[in-house]
Design a protein around this motif. Structure first.
Motif, PDB file in Angstrom:
ATOM      1  N   GLU A 571      41.633  43.200  49.947  1.00  0.00           N
ATOM      2  CA  GLU A 571      41.616  42.519  48.970  1.00  0.00           C
ATOM      3  C   GLU A 571      41.602  40.814  49.293  1.00  0.00           C
ATOM      4  O   GLU A 571      41.369  40.876  48.399  1.00  0.00           O
ATOM      5  CB  GLU A 571      43.004  42.374  49.612  1.00  0.00           C
ATOM      6  N   LYS A 572      41.339  40.373  50.354  1.00  0.00           N
ATOM      7  CA  LYS A 572      40.505  39.538  50.622  1.00  0.00           C
ATOM      8  C   LYS A 572      39.456  39.233  49.715  1.00  0.00           C
ATOM      9  O   LYS A 572      38.781  38.010  49.209  1.00  0.00           O
ATOM     10  CB  LYS A 572      41.188  38.450  52.162  1.00  0.00           C
ATOM     11  N   LYS A 573      38.946  40.074  50.038  1.00  0.00           N
ATOM     12  CA  LYS A 573      37.326  40.036  50.077  1.00  0.00           C
ATOM     13  C   LYS A 573      37.183  40.380  47.978  1.00  0.00           C
ATOM     14  O   LYS A 573      36.269  39.557  47.524  1.00  0.00           O
ATOM     15  CB  LYS A 573      36.651  41.423  50.553  1.00  0.00           C
ATOM     16  N   LEU A 574      38.220  41.311  47.765  1.00  0.00           N
ATOM     17  CA  LEU A 574      38.043  40.986  46.179  1.00  0.00           C
ATOM     18  C   LEU A 574      38.645  40.607  45.250  1.00  0.00           C
ATOM     19  O   LEU A 574      37.893  39.305  44.432  1.00  0.00           O
ATOM     20  CB  LEU A 574      39.393  42.666  45.819  1.00  0.00           C
ATOM     21  N   ARG A 575      39.215  39.268  45.968  1.00  0.00           N
ATOM     22  CA  ARG A 575      39.807  38.001  45.679  1.00  0.00           C
ATOM     23  C   ARG A 575      39.201  37.101  45.746  1.00  0.00           C
ATOM     24  O   ARG A 575      39.101  36.358  44.287  1.00  0.00           O
ATOM     25  CB  ARG A 575      41.069  38.414  46.245  1.00  0.00           C
ATOM     26  N   ILE A 576      38.247  37.170  46.949  1.00  0.00           N
ATOM     27  CA  ILE A 576      36.873  36.275  46.316  1.00  0.00           C
ATOM     28  C   ILE A 576      36.528  36.391  45.563  1.00  0.00           C
ATOM     29  O   ILE A 576      35.490  35.513  44.854  1.00  0.00           O
ATOM     30  CB  ILE A 576      36.523  36.574  48.215  1.00  0.00           C
ATOM     31  N   MET A 577      35.631  37.920  45.142  1.00  0.00           N
ATOM     32  CA  MET A 577      34.993  38.466  44.184  1.00  0.00           C
ATOM     33  C   MET A 577      35.743  37.736  43.001  1.00  0.00           C
ATOM     34  O   MET A 577      34.401  37.380  42.077  1.00  0.00           O
ATOM     35  CB  MET A 577      34.333  40.016  44.576  1.00  0.00           C
TER      36      MET A 577
END
Length: 611
Positions: A571-577
């Motif tokens: 989720e953090k990675k998607l949020r960052i992307m």
């Protein structure tokens, strides 16, 4: 773990211990500057142990003095007992004086708060100081039969080597005799005992042999063989008619050695294979020999020994082997002491003894065996007392019979003497008929009698016949009495046989019951053991199950945590992307807007230029 560490700390704080810093401080005060931590720790532990030991010994003196306050004299007595020089300068003039201590300002040093003393005033004072020495009594032996026993008695009483020096031959003889007694050669040992029993030249060695016996009994208490040899040595000295044992230390030490073998629970008695009962019987016989030979109203040897035996017998806290020795010792003395000491104590002692015998537990097996020994000794004492009283009764009856027989014989002698006097004037009746004899006698005794000779003869013959019938009846009664006695004896033997058989059956039934009880107890113990094993197995399985469940739960939690962590990371990675994409789009919009703005400005400038 925390509880164990806390318990360990508490146990360590139970006793006072000198710290390493204290040892270093004491070492600095005497000029020792370099000392390692290990040496300081060891010295602190040793000093703490010595101090606790001295304090415990001093408390014994305090208790014996019936006090609750520990004095400096008690501590100094304990130090003297341990061969340590006492501490001087700490004895208060007033026993109620309370010592006060103070700390120094510079270091952790505690000192005694004392008043300053002016030595000039003390030197010029008229008071004479009292003698600080303790009051004591010194005793010495008087000359006995022209020879002084002071050195011998003092050496024996103090337990120290006798100062009187022996000649080289005497010392060699003593060493060889003692080595032969304690050695393994039976022939040499027998020769040594024979020489001690018959040699009249060993009088100077008597204190040495007495000390050898008294010290050896306590030294070899773990070895019955050596103890028996020492008792044989004592017996040989007693049988030597040339030795004089009357001086008090000799008899006291010998009696103490015998009482030790008789009453004390010897180290050798721990092993059940050692028959220490025979040794106690032997010691009791030797003790009786000494008391009967050397006890006098002056030395109170019999009184003190009987008192000790009575105290041991009446103390139920003493072990049963000590009670056995007391009973055997009393029995070996005489029946008077059995009647005065043992018989009155039986109503109290026998229930205590029977309670031990009736206890059939496995832990009580050894004590029960000892109780049977004591029971047999008490029974033997009672039997000995009954036999003695029966013998006294029989002797009294025999004396009465002898007195009556003597009285009858004296009467018959008087009658015979009278008949002899009369026969000197009478003719000899032998060879004549009864009628003629009677007719001749008739003239001498009763010439005027109313009865004729034939009537007197008939009366005489009737009396003879009656006496013959009485004699036959007496013989018949004696025969019937013998038959009755034989029948009673046979019935008694049959009754005794039946009693023995009944007792044997009862013993077998008791043994069978004991075996059944033991089997039941073993079965119960086995069932209890199996139940405990089952419970332990169930507990172990339960613990394993709980551990497995806990492990699975932990793995599940770890898996869930891992998935949750991966999900959060995703989720953090998607949020960052997403944020990066939004920023990129925003930047593109800004760039587009800026480009359009610049194009618009450029168009405007271009239009203004055309104008």
């Amino acid at each position: 773990m925390a509880e164990k560490e806390e318990r360990k700390v508490v146990d360590e704080k139970r006793f006072a211990i000198f710290s390493k810093e204290t040892i270093r401080l004491i070492a600095d005060s005497v000029g020792i500057t370099e000392i390692t931590d290990q040496a300081a720790t060891l010295l602190g532990e040793d000093a703490s142990y010595r101090l606790r030991e001295a304090t415990q010994n001093s408390s014994q003196y305090m208790k014996h003095a019936k006090r609750k306050k520990l004095m400096t004299d008690d501590f100094n007595k304990a130090l003297r007992k341990s061969d340590v020089q006492p501490v001087y300068g700490h004895r208060p003039v007033d026993q109620e004086q309370v010592w006060t201590y103070q700390h120094t300002k510079d270091g952790q040093i505690v000192f005694l708060d004392e008043d300053d003393i002016n030595l000039v005033d003390i030197a010029l004072d008229d008071n004479i100081p009292c003698n600080p020495g303790a009051v004591s009594i010194k005793a010495h032996w008087l000359a006995v039969e022209g020879s002084s026993k002071s050195q011998t008695s003092q050496g024996l009483a103090s337990g120290k080597p006798i100062e009187k020096k022996l000649s080289a031959e005497m010392q060699t003889y003593f060493d060889r005799i003692t080595n032969s007694i304690l050695g393994k050669d039976e022939e040499l040992m027998k020769l040594a005992f024979t020489d001690l029993r018959t040699n009249a030249q060993i009088i100077p060695l008597l204190p040495y042999f007495v000390s050898f016996i008294s010290n050896g009994v306590k030294t070899v208490s773990h070895d019955l063989k050596q103890l028996t040899k020492l008792l044989h040595t004592l017996r040989a000295l007693l049988n030597n008619t040339s030795l004089y044992l009357e001086p008090q230390p000799y008899l006291n030490l010998l009696v103490q050695s015998l009482m030790y073998c008789l009453l004390e629970p010897l180290t050798a008695s721990i092993d059940l294979k050692n028959d220490h009962w025979v040794l106690r019987d032997y010691a009791a016989r030797l003790l009786a020999q000494i008391l009967f030979s050397w006890s006098t109203p002056i030395n109170h040897l019999m009184y003190n020994t009987v008192k000790t035996l009575k105290e041991v017998l009446y103390d139920n806290n003493k072990p049963l082997c000590s009670h056995y020795g007391a009973v055997i010792g009393i029995m070996m003395l005489d029946q008077k002491h059995i009647q005065e000491i043992l018989i009155p104590h039986l109503p109290v002692y026998m229930p205590h003894l029977n309670s031990i015998i009736d206890d059939t537990s496995r832990a009580n097996a050894v004590t029960k065996s000892d109780a049977h020994k004591v029971y047999g000794a008490v029974l033997y004492c009672v039997e000995y007392l009954l036999k003695s009283q029966i013998k006294e009764f029989e002797d009294e009856i025999s004396r009465e019979k002898e007195n009556s027989a003597i009285a009858t014989a004296s009467d018959s002698e008087v009658n015979k003497s009278e008949q002899k006097v009369k026969s000197q004037t009478l003719p000899n009746p032998f060879g004549t008929s009864v009628a003629k004899f009677y007719s001749e006698m008739y003239d001498y005794f009763d010439p005027e009698a109313a009865k004729t000779g034939e009537e007197l003869l008939d009366e005489f013959m009737e009396q003879v016949r009656v006496q013959e019938e009485i004699r036959k009846a007496q013989l018949e009664r004696e025969k019937l009495e013998k038959i009755r006695i034989a029948r009673d004896k046979q019935e008694q033997e049959e009754r005794n046989k039946m009693l023995r058989e009944k007792e044997e059956r009862r013993r077998q039934e008791r043994r069978r019951a004991e075996l059944e009880r033991e089997l039941i107890l073993k079965r119960k113990e086995e069932e209890e053991r199996l139940r405990m094993l089952k419970i332990q197995e169930e507990q172990r399985l339960k613990i394993l199950k709980e551990q497995e469940e806990k492990r699975l739960r932990t793995m599940k939690e770890q898996e869930e945590k891992k998935l949750r962590t991966l999900k959060e990371q995703e989720e953090k990675k998607l949020r960052i992307m997403k944020e990066q994409e939004e920023q990129r789009l925003k930047m593109m919009r800004e760039q587009e807007e800026q480009r359009l703005k610049m194009m618009k400005e450029h168009e405007e400038q271009k239009l203004r230029g055309k104008i």
